[in-house]
Design a protein around this motif. Structure first.
Motif, mmCIF file in Angstrom:
data_model
loop_
_atom_site.group_PDB
_atom_site.id
_atom_site.type_symbol
_atom_site.label_atom_id
_atom_site.label_comp_id
_atom_site.label_asym_id
_atom_site.label_seq_id
_atom_site.Cartn_x
_atom_site.Cartn_y
_atom_site.Cartn_z
ATOM 1 N N THR A 96 0.861 -1.187 0.000
ATOM 2 C CA THR A 96 0.000 0.000 0.000
ATOM 3 C C THR A 96 0.897 1.237 0.000
ATOM 4 O OG1 THR A 96 -1.714 -1.159 1.258
ATOM 5 C CG2 THR A 96 -1.816 1.252 1.220
ATOM 6 N N ARG A 97 0.865 1.984 -1.076
ATOM 7 C CA ARG A 97 1.702 3.166 -1.170
ATOM 8 C C ARG A 97 1.240 4.033 -2.335
ATOM 9 N NH1 ARG A 97 7.589 1.753 -3.652
ATOM 10 N NH2 ARG A 97 7.568 4.030 -3.825
ATOM 11 N N THR A 98 1.741 5.254 -2.379
ATOM 12 C CA THR A 98 1.483 6.154 -3.498
ATOM 13 C C THR A 98 2.767 6.314 -4.295
ATOM 14 O OG1 THR A 98 -0.241 7.377 -2.332
ATOM 15 C CG2 THR A 98 0.806 8.488 -4.185
ATOM 16 N N THR A 100 4.691 8.332 -7.347
ATOM 17 C CA THR A 100 4.641 9.595 -8.085
ATOM 18 C C THR A 100 5.499 9.496 -9.334
ATOM 19 O OG1 THR A 100 4.278 10.854 -6.059
ATOM 20 C CG2 THR A 100 5.101 12.065 -7.968
ATOM 21 N N ALA A 127 -1.562 3.692 -5.313
ATOM 22 C CA ALA A 127 -2.206 4.872 -5.898
ATOM 23 C C ALA A 127 -1.162 5.650 -6.698
ATOM 24 C CB ALA A 127 -2.800 5.759 -4.803
ATOM 25 N N ASN A 129 0.234 9.212 -8.542
ATOM 26 C CA ASN A 129 0.236 10.666 -8.513
ATOM 27 C C ASN A 129 1.169 11.137 -9.620
ATOM 28 O OD1 ASN A 129 -0.092 13.367 -7.485
ATOM 29 N ND2 ASN A 129 1.948 13.179 -6.600
#
Length: 314
Positions: A96-98, A100, A127, A129
């Protein structure tokens, strides 16, 4: 006695003797001679002031002091081994991480739909970005770890970065269906005399098209200039303007905006589109997994295209 008085190799030898109870076996495991093991054990005995092991049936038997040391020494060596050989256990299904990614508005149209679709299946906890290289110092942000990857034509990312060529982006001509040029030969004269929509996308390298045309004395009638690509489809759909665009973007815009795509009457240099990452994440397992996904989705002739470190040029 302090820790500096103890050679770590002696503790490793002690640990293996506790496990094997045979000098010959430990000698083979540590690539030592049996006299070498005996000498090392004698040194450890002197340091600790205890025999540690005595002869027994079929091997050696630990003393009570050696037995008291066995567990803490084993735990300490295990901690050191784990620190020196980390097992990240990167699991895309559980992480679980974002993430970029630096890319242009072209990149968002060309890359994001397929990338989001793939991630939703293989890494639902990740996710995405995106950031514009024109709004931040992309080099600094990637060096600091705030941006994981960059995709595009980004000549400003040089020393300290790795890159993998994904494909060479050709340029094509795009205009609305029903345009006077749709059924007519698209000659250089017709292309030059038409009214052009020009995108000046600073910092992406696509501005080289204008430089190349000027250097060769090729002129075009520029009716409208915009700073980004996102409005191009809407404008072309309702006007008689034409635009010279990267092919992958033109293919994405053609159907939704009822546009026609034609080959240019002149050959423009193709733009090399790269996947780039900072040297600090070269060995990061998660970053490597994401890079491999991007390469699998978008690279042409992936087997022939190898990653390379960018050499800083003065």
């Amino acid at each position: 006695m302090t820790l500096s008085d103890i050679d770590l190799n002696l503790l490793l030898l002690f640990h293996r003797l506790m496990r094997e109870r045979r000098v010959s076996t430990v000698a083979e495991q540590m690539n030592m001679s049996q006299p070498g093991v005996s000498n090392a054990l004698a040194k450890l005995r002197r340091r600790l002031g205890d025999p540690l092991f005595v002869r027994g049936p079929g091997g050696v038997v630990p003393t009570p002091f050696a037995l008291s040391l066995a567990e803490p020494v084993g735990q300490a060596l295990a901690i050191l081994h784990a620190a020196l050989h980390p097992e990240t256990g990167f699991d895309p299904l559980r992480v679980t991480r974002t993430i970029t990614i630096g890319m242009t508005d072209i990149g968002e149209v060309v890359f994001l739909p397929a990338l989001v679709e793939r991630l939703s299946r293989e890494a639902p906890g990740i996710a995405l970005n995106t950031v514009r290289d024109t709004s931040i110092d992309l080099r600094h942000e990637m060096a600091e770890g705030r941006v994981d990857l960059a995709i595009g034509l980004l000549p400003q990312l040089k020393g300290g970065f790795y890159q993998r060529r994904l494909f060479d982006q050709r340029y094509v001509c795009l205009f609305r269906r029903g345009h006077a040029l749709e059924d007519a030969p698209l000659t250089l004269a017709a292309w030059s005399e038409a009214e052009h929509l020009v995108v000046v996308s600073a910092g992406t390298g696509h501005g080289r098209v204008d430089d190349w045309l000027k250097q060769r004395g090729v002129h075009r009638r520029v009716r409208l200039t915009v700073p980004h690509f996102m409005s191009v489809g809407y404008i072309l759909q309702r006007t008689d303007l034409i635009a010279t665009l990267p092919e992958q973007l033109a293919l994405q815009l053609a159907a939704p905006f009822s546009l026609s795509l034609r080959a240019l009457p002149l050959t423009l240099p193709a733009a090399p589109i790269h996947l780039l990452w900072h040297a600090r994440v070269q060995q990061d397992e998660g970053n490597r997994w994401l890079r491999e996904m991007v390469i699998d989705l978008f690279a042409e002739s992936a087997k022939k295209t190898q990653e390379k470190k960018i050499v800083r040029k003065s």
